[in-house]
Design a protein around this motif. Structure first.
Motif, mmCIF file in Angstrom:
data_model
loop_
_atom_site.group_PDB
_atom_site.id
_atom_site.type_symbol
_atom_site.label_atom_id
_atom_site.label_comp_id
_atom_site.label_asym_id
_atom_site.label_seq_id
_atom_site.Cartn_x
_atom_site.Cartn_y
_atom_site.Cartn_z
ATOM 1 N N VAL A 1 46.260 43.379 74.129
ATOM 2 C CA VAL A 1 45.196 44.368 74.347
ATOM 3 C C VAL A 1 44.267 44.418 73.138
ATOM 4 O O VAL A 1 43.054 44.534 73.264
ATOM 5 N N CYS A 2 44.855 44.350 71.939
ATOM 6 C CA CYS A 2 44.093 44.518 70.692
ATOM 7 C C CYS A 2 44.549 43.437 69.717
ATOM 8 O O CYS A 2 45.755 43.201 69.574
ATOM 9 N N GLN A 3 43.595 42.777 69.055
ATOM 10 C CA GLN A 3 43.978 41.684 68.158
ATOM 11 C C GLN A 3 44.899 42.172 67.038
ATOM 12 O O GLN A 3 45.888 41.535 66.701
ATOM 13 N N ARG A 4 44.584 43.349 66.471
ATOM 14 C CA ARG A 4 45.381 43.864 65.358
ATOM 15 C C ARG A 4 46.813 44.168 65.824
ATOM 16 O O ARG A 4 47.776 43.837 65.159
ATOM 17 N N ARG A 5 46.924 44.778 67.003
ATOM 18 C CA ARG A 5 48.263 45.115 67.504
ATOM 19 C C ARG A 5 49.080 43.842 67.755
ATOM 20 O O ARG A 5 50.259 43.758 67.408
ATOM 21 N N ALA A 6 48.434 42.843 68.363
ATOM 22 C CA ALA A 6 49.136 41.574 68.617
ATOM 23 C C ALA A 6 49.587 40.955 67.299
ATOM 24 O O ALA A 6 50.692 40.398 67.212
ATOM 25 N N ALA A 7 48.763 41.076 66.254
ATOM 26 C CA ALA A 7 49.119 40.499 64.948
ATOM 27 C C ALA A 7 50.329 41.223 64.348
ATOM 28 O O ALA A 7 51.201 40.586 63.752
ATOM 29 N N TYR A 8 50.399 42.541 64.506
ATOM 30 C CA TYR A 8 51.579 43.280 64.006
ATOM 31 C C TYR A 8 52.841 42.797 64.719
ATOM 32 O O TYR A 8 53.882 42.610 64.103
ATOM 33 N N ILE A 9 52.735 42.611 66.032
ATOM 34 C CA ILE A 9 53.921 42.177 66.802
ATOM 35 C C ILE A 9 54.354 40.779 66.341
ATOM 36 O O ILE A 9 55.525 40.537 66.086
ATOM 37 N N ARG B 1 41.205 41.817 63.704
ATOM 38 C CA ARG B 1 40.155 42.763 64.100
ATOM 39 C C ARG B 1 40.786 43.958 64.815
ATOM 40 O O ARG B 1 41.735 43.801 65.585
ATOM 41 N N ARG B 2 40.281 45.147 64.522
ATOM 42 C CA ARG B 2 40.674 46.312 65.326
ATOM 43 C C ARG B 2 39.758 46.303 66.552
ATOM 44 O O ARG B 2 38.553 46.443 66.405
ATOM 45 N N ASP B 3 40.333 46.164 67.720
ATOM 46 C CA ASP B 3 39.501 46.077 68.921
ATOM 47 C C ASP B 3 39.153 47.448 69.505
ATOM 48 O O ASP B 3 38.465 47.516 70.523
ATOM 49 N N PHE B 4 39.642 48.505 68.882
ATOM 50 C CA PHE B 4 39.344 49.863 69.382
ATOM 51 C C PHE B 4 38.928 50.742 68.207
ATOM 52 O O PHE B 4 39.149 50.387 67.055
ATOM 53 N N ASP B 5 38.320 51.870 68.534
ATOM 54 C CA ASP B 5 37.675 52.695 67.507
ATOM 55 C C ASP B 5 38.596 53.660 66.787
ATOM 56 O O ASP B 5 38.160 54.418 65.931
ATOM 57 N N ALA C 1 41.793 56.088 73.615
ATOM 58 C CA ALA C 1 43.150 56.429 74.069
ATOM 59 C C ALA C 1 44.141 55.318 73.749
ATOM 60 O O ALA C 1 45.315 55.575 73.524
ATOM 61 N N VAL C 2 43.658 54.074 73.713
ATOM 62 C CA VAL C 2 44.571 52.958 73.401
ATOM 63 C C VAL C 2 45.172 53.172 72.005
ATOM 64 O O VAL C 2 46.361 52.952 71.790
ATOM 65 N N CYS C 3 44.362 53.608 71.072
ATOM 66 C CA CYS C 3 44.863 53.862 69.713
ATOM 67 C C CYS C 3 45.748 55.123 69.705
ATOM 68 O O CYS C 3 46.769 55.149 69.001
ATOM 69 N N ASP C 4 45.356 56.130 70.470
ATOM 70 C CA ASP C 4 46.158 57.366 70.492
ATOM 71 C C ASP C 4 47.598 57.079 70.899
ATOM 72 O O ASP C 4 48.503 57.796 70.512
ATOM 73 N N HIS C 5 47.796 56.034 71.719
ATOM 74 C CA HIS C 5 49.145 55.728 72.201
ATOM 75 C C HIS C 5 49.729 54.482 71.548
ATOM 76 O O HIS C 5 50.754 53.977 71.991
ATOM 77 N N CYS C 6 49.095 54.002 70.499
ATOM 78 C CA CYS C 6 49.549 52.748 69.874
ATOM 79 C C CYS C 6 50.717 53.013 68.928
ATOM 80 O O CYS C 6 50.707 53.970 68.162
ATOM 81 N N GLN C 7 51.680 52.107 68.974
ATOM 82 C CA GLN C 7 52.863 52.293 68.123
ATOM 83 C C GLN C 7 52.617 51.869 66.664
ATOM 84 O O GLN C 7 53.524 51.974 65.841
ATOM 85 N N TYR C 8 51.401 51.372 66.378
ATOM 86 C CA TYR C 8 51.085 50.976 64.999
ATOM 87 C C TYR C 8 49.947 51.810 64.422
ATOM 88 O O TYR C 8 49.314 51.386 63.466
ATOM 89 N N VAL C 9 49.682 52.964 64.991
ATOM 90 C CA VAL C 9 48.477 53.696 64.581
ATOM 91 C C VAL C 9 48.510 54.060 63.093
ATOM 92 O O VAL C 9 47.496 53.933 62.389
ATOM 93 N N THR C 10 49.658 54.441 62.564
ATOM 94 C CA THR C 10 49.719 54.804 61.135
ATOM 95 C C THR C 10 49.599 53.556 60.273
ATOM 96 O O THR C 10 48.900 53.557 59.250
ATOM 97 N N GLU C 11 50.252 52.482 60.693
ATOM 98 C CA GLU C 11 50.165 51.226 59.950
ATOM 99 C C GLU C 11 48.708 50.747 59.914
ATOM 100 O O GLU C 11 48.226 50.256 58.901
ATOM 101 N N CYS C 12 48.031 50.924 61.029
ATOM 102 C CA CYS C 12 46.669 50.397 61.190
ATOM 103 C C CYS C 12 45.629 51.254 60.456
ATOM 104 O O CYS C 12 44.757 50.732 59.779
ATOM 105 N N TRP C 13 45.722 52.572 60.588
ATOM 106 C CA TRP C 13 44.669 53.460 60.087
ATOM 107 C C TRP C 13 45.099 54.287 58.887
ATOM 108 O O TRP C 13 44.257 54.952 58.268
ATOM 109 N N GLY C 14 46.398 54.290 58.571
ATOM 110 C CA GLY C 14 46.877 55.121 57.474
ATOM 111 C C GLY C 14 46.888 56.584 57.868
ATOM 112 O O GLY C 14 46.608 56.945 59.022
HETATM 113 S S1 SF4 Z 1 45.724 51.659 66.406
HETATM 114 FE FE1 SF4 Z 1 44.141 50.856 67.768
HETATM 115 S S2 SF4 Z 1 43.040 49.324 66.543
HETATM 116 FE FE2 SF4 Z 1 45.003 49.721 65.511
HETATM 117 S S3 SF4 Z 1 46.432 48.201 66.286
HETATM 118 FE FE3 SF4 Z 1 46.658 49.984 67.570
HETATM 119 S S4 SF4 Z 1 45.256 49.632 69.290
HETATM 120 FE FE4 SF4 Z 1 44.650 48.221 67.665
#
Ligand code: SF4
Length: 377
Positions: A36-44, A227-231, A237-250
């Motif tokens: 779904v998101c390049q950054r999320r795929a990279a974490y996995i 790349r973060r593919d979402f804002d 909402a994709v970020c709101d439910h992402c399991q890497y949100v803290t890793e990604c955005w701090g």
């Molecule tokens: S928080 Fe958003 S931008 Fe960061 S990895 Fe998850 S989906 Fe991608």
């Protein structure tokens, strides 16, 4: 007498535990549904431990509906459901594959579909459950880019390798690479069961692009280069439910947005301001174009025109308190009519006394609102 048990446990606790133990949750490899998101795929791919665990009720409801529908497609239509595929880039489970007669003829009779694809070539199907809030978007725009990528990864693996050679699907694997006729998205509304089908011819070029997308993630030195593919949280909402949100955005400073972490220097601020101004211009131009189109539609009868359905609401006659009738009612009920005109006080007194406030037609109407919906298939 024994004490009554405490509150019964929530069934959702059990559901979350079962889900967390499932093969899909334990899977460490990159799955097609993770693209779904390049950054999320990279974490996995990097094996990064998830930092966030979210409530999954809506997603679980979708999974249950999905499983039930696919089981029915298997037993009633004889389609191949939840079959695994794997190529050099990806692992995935295809929701359903509807084999055509020529392909099915190469399988033992019990494995052949009762309802085959018209052929030539098989149909790769992806079932997506959506909430009613997203339904108009589904009807209007069909699958998202990420959904197309996911389906093309499955279809591309089937076209280049075929089904994965694992226990339970050996006969299918022996079919080898398959001729793919089309990709079919079957959208199901979680709230009312509406079904919408969006089918597209299989395009090998798009399948290659999907594979390149995965390849591009594999070539990144670190997930931070992705790349973060979402804002970000609060905006997507994709970020709101992402399991890497803290890793990604701090963790943002108190009272600050997550996105503020992207701006450090005056050059960053200048860039963000330029983006703001450009977006403002787009917004203003969009509003102007919308107002013009709305004005042209004034008085058009409701109905279906092309891909859209036009409807109107409002325009209803309104009423207002009838002062003369109120004075009469006051006298009838033995209430004291104020010496100076005071509608509000008269209304308050009537309401307090449990009496309906007399109304009369105001001669005005409510505002007319336009309602534009995509035409349902
Ligand atoms: S928080 Fe958003 S931008 Fe960061 S990895 Fe998850 S989906 Fe991608």
């Amino acid at each position: 007498m024994s004490a009554l048990p405490l509150e019964p446990p929530s069934i959702w606790t059990a559901a979350h535990e079962v889900s967390d133990r499932s093969d899909r949750s334990q899977q460490k490899e990159l799955g097609a549904s993770d693209t779904v998101c390049q950054r999320r795929a990279a974490y996995i791919l990097a094996g990064t431990e998830p930092t966030d665990h979210h409530e999954k009720r809506a997603a679980l409801l979708g999974t249950y509906a999905h499983d039930g529908l696919l089981t029915s497609a298997r037993t009633e239509y004889g389609w191949q459901v939840e079959r695994s595929v794997r190529d050099e880039g990806i692992l995935g489970h295809v929701d359903a594959v509807q084999l055509d007669e020529a392909t099915a003829a190469r399988l033992p009779r019990p494995m052949r579909p009762k309802i085959p694809a018209p052929g030539p070539g098989v149909i790769v199907e992806d079932v997506k459950t959506k909430s009613v809030y997203l339904w108009d978007k589904v009807l209007r725009y069909g699958p998202t880019e990420a959904e197309l990528r996911q389906a093309y990864l499955y279809a591309g693996a089937l076209a280049s390798v075929g089904f994965e050679d694992v226990p339970g699907q050996r006969y299918l694997a022996r079919l080898g690479p398959l001729e793919i006729a089309s990709i079919r998205f079957r959208f199901i509304c979680r709230d009312n069961g509406d079904e919408h089908i969006h089918e597209i011819p299989y395009d090998p070029v798009r399948a290659t692009h999907a594979r390149w997308w995965v390849q591009g993630v594999r070539e990144l030195a670190t997930p931070e280069r992705a790349r973060r593919d979402f804002d970000g949280p609060g905006l997507d909402a994709v970020c709101d439910h992402c399991q890497y949100v803290t890793e990604c955005w701090g963790v943002p400073a108190p009272g600050r947005t997550h996105q503020s972490a992207l701006v450090h220097t005056d050059a960053d601020r200048a860039q963000a301001l330029e983006e703001y101004v450009a977006a403002h211009e787009l917004e203003a131009a969009g509003k102007k174009a919308k107002k013009f189109a709305r004005a042209k539609l004034d008085g058009a009868p409701a109905g279906i025109y092309g891909a859209n359905e036009l409807g109107w609401s409002g325009g209803n006659p309104t009423t207002e308190p009838d002062v003369e009738a109120m004075v009469d009612l006051y006298e009838t009920e033995g209430l004291t009519v104020p010496m100076t005109p005071d509608d509000k006080r008269m209304i308050a007194v009537l309401k307090k006394a449990g009496l309906a406030v007399p109304q009369r037609a105001s001669g005005k109407t409510t505002a007319v609102s336009i309602n534009v919906k995509p035409v349902r298939s």
